[in-house]
Scaffold this motif. Structure first.
Motif, PDB file in Angstrom:
ATOM      1  N   UNK A  12       0.810  -1.214   0.000  1.00 34.81           N
ATOM      2  CA  UNK A  12       0.000   0.000   0.000  1.00 34.81           C
ATOM      3  C   UNK A  12       0.844   1.265   0.000  1.00 34.81           C
ATOM      4  N   UNK A  13       0.286   2.307  -0.562  1.00 33.86           N
ATOM      5  CA  UNK A  13       0.948   3.610  -0.574  1.00 33.86           C
ATOM      6  C   UNK A  13       0.011   4.658   0.012  1.00 33.86           C
ATOM      7  N   UNK A  14       0.577   5.671   0.647  1.00 27.70           N
ATOM      8  CA  UNK A  14      -0.207   6.760   1.231  1.00 27.70           C
ATOM      9  C   UNK A  14       0.419   8.099   0.863  1.00 27.70           C
ATOM     10  N   UNK A  15      -0.355   9.149   0.967  1.00 31.40           N
ATOM     11  CA  UNK A  15       0.147  10.497   0.699  1.00 31.40           C
ATOM     12  C   UNK A  15       0.326  11.275   1.994  1.00 31.40           C
ATOM     13  N   UNK A  16       1.404  12.036   2.063  1.00 32.32           N
ATOM     14  CA  UNK A  16       1.604  13.003   3.146  1.00 32.32           C
ATOM     15  C   UNK A  16       2.283  14.220   2.558  1.00 32.32           C
ATOM     16  N   UNK A  57      11.678  10.926  -5.600  1.00 25.89           N
ATOM     17  CA  UNK A  57      11.344   9.553  -5.966  1.00 25.89           C
ATOM     18  C   UNK A  57      12.560   8.665  -5.744  1.00 25.89           C
ATOM     19  N   UNK A  58      12.312   7.527  -5.128  1.00 30.49           N
ATOM     20  CA  UNK A  58      13.379   6.566  -4.855  1.00 30.49           C
ATOM     21  C   UNK A  58      14.010   6.697  -3.482  1.00 30.49           C
ATOM     22  N   UNK A  59      13.739   7.801  -2.780  1.00 33.66           N
ATOM     23  CA  UNK A  59      14.291   7.950  -1.428  1.00 33.66           C
ATOM     24  C   UNK A  59      13.731   6.838  -0.543  1.00 33.66           C
ATOM     25  N   UNK A  60      14.582   6.257   0.307  1.00 35.34           N
ATOM     26  CA  UNK A  60      14.175   5.168   1.188  1.00 35.34           C
ATOM     27  C   UNK A  60      14.648   5.438   2.604  1.00 35.34           C
ATOM     28  N   UNK A  61      13.824   5.012   3.568  1.00 36.44           N
ATOM     29  CA  UNK A  61      14.176   5.170   4.973  1.00 36.44           C
ATOM     30  C   UNK A  61      13.361   4.189   5.794  1.00 36.44           C
ATOM     31  N   UNK A  62      13.775   3.981   7.031  1.00 36.73           N
ATOM     32  CA  UNK A  62      13.084   3.067   7.935  1.00 36.73           C
ATOM     33  C   UNK A  62      12.476   3.825   9.102  1.00 36.73           C
ATOM     34  N   UNK A  71       8.861  -5.378  18.353  1.00 30.81           N
ATOM     35  CA  UNK A  71       9.291  -4.175  17.643  1.00 30.81           C
ATOM     36  C   UNK A  71       9.284  -4.417  16.137  1.00 30.81           C
ATOM     37  N   UNK A  72       8.782  -3.424  15.395  1.00 31.85           N
ATOM     38  CA  UNK A  72       8.686  -3.514  13.943  1.00 31.85           C
ATOM     39  C   UNK A  72       9.492  -2.418  13.269  1.00 31.85           C
ATOM     40  N   UNK A  73       9.918  -2.725  12.049  1.00 31.71           N
ATOM     41  CA  UNK A  73      10.540  -1.748  11.169  1.00 31.71           C
ATOM     42  C   UNK A  73       9.633  -1.610   9.960  1.00 31.71           C
ATOM     43  N   UNK A  74       9.306  -0.381   9.611  1.00 34.91           N
ATOM     44  CA  UNK A  74       8.530  -0.112   8.406  1.00 34.91           C
ATOM     45  C   UNK A  74       9.489   0.512   7.399  1.00 34.91           C
ATOM     46  N   UNK A  75       9.768  -0.220   6.329  1.00 30.25           N
ATOM     47  CA  UNK A  75      10.626   0.310   5.273  1.00 30.25           C
ATOM     48  C   UNK A  75       9.743   1.141   4.348  1.00 30.25           C
ATOM     49  N   UNK A  76      10.141   2.386   4.139  1.00 24.35           N
ATOM     50  CA  UNK A  76       9.341   3.338   3.376  1.00 24.35           C
ATOM     51  C   UNK A  76      10.145   3.781   2.148  1.00 24.35           C
ATOM     52  N   UNK A  85       2.946  16.773  -1.997  1.00 26.23           N
ATOM     53  CA  UNK A  85       2.298  15.490  -1.721  1.00 26.23           C
ATOM     54  C   UNK A  85       3.206  14.362  -2.168  1.00 26.23           C
ATOM     55  N   UNK A  86       3.384  13.395  -1.284  1.00 27.79           N
ATOM     56  CA  UNK A  86       4.247  12.253  -1.564  1.00 27.79           C
ATOM     57  C   UNK A  86       3.447  10.969  -1.460  1.00 27.79           C
ATOM     58  N   UNK A  87       3.724  10.011  -2.329  1.00 25.72           N
ATOM     59  CA  UNK A  87       3.161   8.674  -2.210  1.00 25.72           C
ATOM     60  C   UNK A  87       4.267   7.751  -1.742  1.00 25.72           C
ATOM     61  N   UNK A  88       3.957   6.963  -0.716  1.00 23.07           N
ATOM     62  CA  UNK A  88       4.921   6.040  -0.133  1.00 23.07           C
ATOM     63  C   UNK A  88       4.508   4.593  -0.397  1.00 23.07           C
ATOM     64  N   UNK A  89       5.480   3.745  -0.615  1.00 22.85           N
ATOM     65  CA  UNK A  89       5.302   2.296  -0.560  1.00 22.85           C
ATOM     66  C   UNK A  89       5.839   1.907   0.815  1.00 22.85           C
ATOM     67  N   UNK A  90       5.018   1.273   1.624  1.00 23.43           N
ATOM     68  CA  UNK A  90       5.395   0.943   2.997  1.00 23.43           C
ATOM     69  C   UNK A  90       5.320  -0.548   3.206  1.00 23.43           C
TER      70      UNK A  90
END
Length: 96
Positions: A12-16, A57-62, A71-76, A85-90
């Protein structure tokens, strides 16, 4: 629960909103929290994301949060930029 948790969040992707040329950490954290809550019914209360990430586009972070079983890590990954407005793949997974 863990397997469903991972699969539900994966595609899923979301906008912020971004702030100038960097991503607002609190906006990214809210996107992760909203997605996890929507897809699993569990709402993390401690989601944190790093600052200083370029809004491109292409920037990645956790991001990190505590789930119901650890504990969870969400790779974004940023998949679309439209002004502020940004769309993320999480994709999240249990840490470790």
């Amino acid at each position: 629960m863990r397997k469903a948790f991972l699969v539900a969040v994966a595609a899923l992707a979301l906008s912020v909103a971004g702030c100038g040329s960097t991503i607002k950490p609190e906006g990214a954290a809210q996107a992760v929290t909203d997605l996890v809550s929507k897809e699993t019914g569990f709402t993390p209360t401690d989601t944190t994301c790093p600052s200083g990430i370029k809004a491109e586009i292409g920037a990645e972070f956790d991001c990190k949060f505590t789930g119901p079983d650890g504990n969870y890590v969400a790779h974004v990954r940023v998949v679309k930029v439209n002004g502020e407005d940004l769309d993320f793949y999480i994709q999240s997974q249990l840490e470790g």
